[in-house]
Scaffold this active site. Structure first.
Site, PDB file in Angstrom:
ATOM      1  N   CYS A  93      -4.984 -50.047  16.039  1.00  0.00           N
ATOM      2  CA  CYS A  93      -4.573 -48.639  16.028  1.00  0.00           C
ATOM      3  C   CYS A  93      -3.592 -48.384  14.882  1.00  0.00           C
ATOM      4  CB  CYS A  93      -3.957 -48.315  17.388  1.00  0.00           C
ATOM      5  SG  CYS A  93      -3.050 -46.773  17.474  1.00  0.00           S
ATOM      6  N   CYS A 144      -0.349 -46.743  15.887  1.00  0.00           N
ATOM      7  CA  CYS A 144       0.483 -47.717  16.618  1.00  0.00           C
ATOM      8  C   CYS A 144       1.272 -48.580  15.642  1.00  0.00           C
ATOM      9  CB  CYS A 144      -0.381 -48.609  17.508  1.00  0.00           C
ATOM     10  SG  CYS A 144      -1.282 -47.734  18.804  1.00  0.00           S
TER      11      CYS A 144
END
Length: 103
Positions: free
Chosen positions: A31, A34
């Site tokens: 991600c 993230c």
């Protein structure tokens, strides 16, 4: 304070029974957002001894992600006394994240 890896095995002891508020970052290695948020979470952990900071890898801990209805990552939650007190989604600047979580 160092960031803790939170798993289903240590969740109760590290989060539900913690004697301080616990900030949890639900993330995944693939991600991009993230990875952008991770250093911000790390900074919060280093700067604030009044809270415990942990990270939950949603790929490894799908049960925790489902339990807390994490449908989008990154999701950051603040637990107080074993209950979710605040929740944010997406990447935010540090000060905005701290304000949203009340820390």
């Amino acid at each position: 304070m160092a960031v803790k890896v939170i798993t289903e095995a240590n969740f109760e002891a590290e989060v539900l029974k913690a004697d301080k508020p616990v900030l949890l970052d639900f993330w995944a290695s693939w991600c991009g957002p993230c990875r952008m948020l991770s250093p911000i979470v790390d900074e919060i952990a280093e700067e604030n001894d009044a809270i415990i900071v942990g990270k939950v890898n949603v790929d490894d801990e799908m049960g925790l992600a489902q339990q807390f209805q994490v449908s989008s990552i990154p999701t950051v939650m603040l637990f107080r006394n074993g209950k979710v007190a605040a929740r944010t989604m997406g990447v935010q600047p540090k000060e905005q994240l701290k304000a949203a979580l009340g820390i």
